[in-house]
Design a protein around this motif. Structure first.
Motif, PDB file in Angstrom:
ATOM      1  N   LEU A  20      42.251  15.032 -14.859  1.00  0.00           N
ATOM      2  CA  LEU A  20      43.031  16.401 -14.545  1.00  0.00           C
ATOM      3  C   LEU A  20      43.996  16.284 -15.806  1.00  0.00           C
ATOM      4  O   LEU A  20      44.251  17.099 -16.556  1.00  0.00           O
TER       5      LEU A  20
ATOM      6  N   ILE B  83      44.149  19.281 -18.367  1.00  0.00           N
ATOM      7  CA  ILE B  83      45.111  20.000 -18.346  1.00  0.00           C
ATOM      8  C   ILE B  83      46.203  19.783 -19.448  1.00  0.00           C
ATOM      9  O   ILE B  83      46.847  20.598 -19.984  1.00  0.00           O
TER      10      ILE B  83
ATOM     11  N   ASN C 143      43.447  26.453 -18.224  1.00  0.00           N
ATOM     12  CA  ASN C 143      42.544  25.147 -17.583  1.00  0.00           C
ATOM     13  C   ASN C 143      43.178  24.925 -16.084  1.00  0.00           C
ATOM     14  O   ASN C 143      42.412  24.338 -15.161  1.00  0.00           O
ATOM     15  N   ILE C 144      44.762  25.081 -16.067  1.00  0.00           N
ATOM     16  CA  ILE C 144      45.197  25.019 -14.412  1.00  0.00           C
ATOM     17  C   ILE C 144      44.661  25.918 -13.494  1.00  0.00           C
ATOM     18  O   ILE C 144      44.087  25.513 -12.362  1.00  0.00           O
TER      19      ILE C 144
ATOM     20  N   GLN D 215      40.777  24.783 -12.884  1.00  0.00           N
ATOM     21  CA  GLN D 215      40.804  23.555 -11.748  1.00  0.00           C
ATOM     22  C   GLN D 215      41.313  23.881 -10.456  1.00  0.00           C
ATOM     23  O   GLN D 215      40.596  23.463  -9.569  1.00  0.00           O
TER      24      GLN D 215
END
Length: 274
Positions: A133, A137, A212-213, A216
């Motif tokens: 992560l 991120i 990207n957050i 995910q």
């Protein structure tokens, strides 16, 4: 900054990255670092750290600093444009990757499908999940913007002009992202346009992070709902393709509208940093 891009040859950054990848892979295997950790370490060093340090050295040789790429923005991006970019980037990326995965899955053998489903059942440790992560991120957006928008876009613009620089650097950005080539390439174009418009990497980095957050979060929601890879087994090939085409089409229409409104900055400007 033309002197930087005149001397900074792309082949050297590729060579150093390949050597770092080979060297680290051998070294980490010899000292028996677990595969999940060695993959993260090798990816970070070879894809991000080595290229960034090399580019930083080239900048310093001509009297520049990495901070010059993050100067105060010359032009602001409205909250509406920022939020709409997040939405259409997410839509066309989901659409494109859905189509690609559906096609690949359709032609896989039953044994290959079973193997992928079994691998998917293995849950990574909390530390690996956390490191992934952080990589996706935080680290990836910062390093990728410096390398692809800061260096590659600048180098390609110096050699071929700003318009081709946008396209070539974005295609290379897409290649880095493998199956998400289409979505990442289009996203690279959007981020280049924002870099040119604002004259700084601050907003592209922040936009990249939020994007990207969202990616995910979408993946985690699917997994928590019990879908994930198993969705490929539950939905037919045509259903997946239709869903992908709808998402991709909506995202592309929005992308074209955004690009047409901002392409004038490409025609009016050279590389954003003097």
């Amino acid at each position: 900054m033309n002197y930087v891009f005149q001397d900074a040859k792309t082949r050297w950054i590729i060579l150093w990255s390949v050597l770092a990848f080979i060297g680290l892979t051998i070294f980490l295997s010899l000292i028996r670092i677990p595969l999940e950790y060695s993959t993260l370490i090798t990816s970070f060093v070879a894809l991000y750290l080595i290229p960034l340090l090399w580019f930083k050295t080239k900048l310093q040789d001509e009297g520049y600093q990495l901070n010059d790429l993050f100067r105060k923005s010359e032009s602001r991006l409205s909250a509406k444009s920022f939020s709409s970019a997040i939405v259409f980037m997410t839509l066309y990326s989901l659409g494109a990757i859905t189509i690609v995965i559906a096609i690949v899955w359709h032609f896989l053998s039953e044994n290959a499908r079973s193997f992928i489903l079994e691998i998917n059942e293995i849950e990574p440790s909390f530390m690996i999940l956390l490191l992934n992560l952080v990589m996706i991120i935080v680290i990836a957006p910062i390093f990728e913007e410096i390398i692809f928008r800061g260096f590659l876009f600048g180098r390609m613009s110096y050699k071929f002009g700003v318009t081709k620089g946008v396209i070539i650097s974005s295609v290379l950005f897409g290649l880095l992202h493998g199956p998400n080539f289409i979505g990442a390439t289009l996203t690279g174009i959007v981020l280049c346009l924002i870099f040119i418009k604002t004259g700084s990497l601050i907003i592209p980095v922040f936009l990249h992070m939020i994007y990207n957050i969202f990616a995910q979060a979408t993946e985690m929601i699917q997994i928590n709902l019990g879908y994930g890879v198993h969705l490929l087994e539950e939905l037919s090939f045509m259903t997946l393709v239709i869903i992908g085409v709808i998402l991709l089409t909506i995202g592309l229409v929005w992308f074209i509208y955004f690009t047409r409104n901002n392409w004038r900055y490409v025609k009016a400007n050279q590389f954003p940093i003097d």
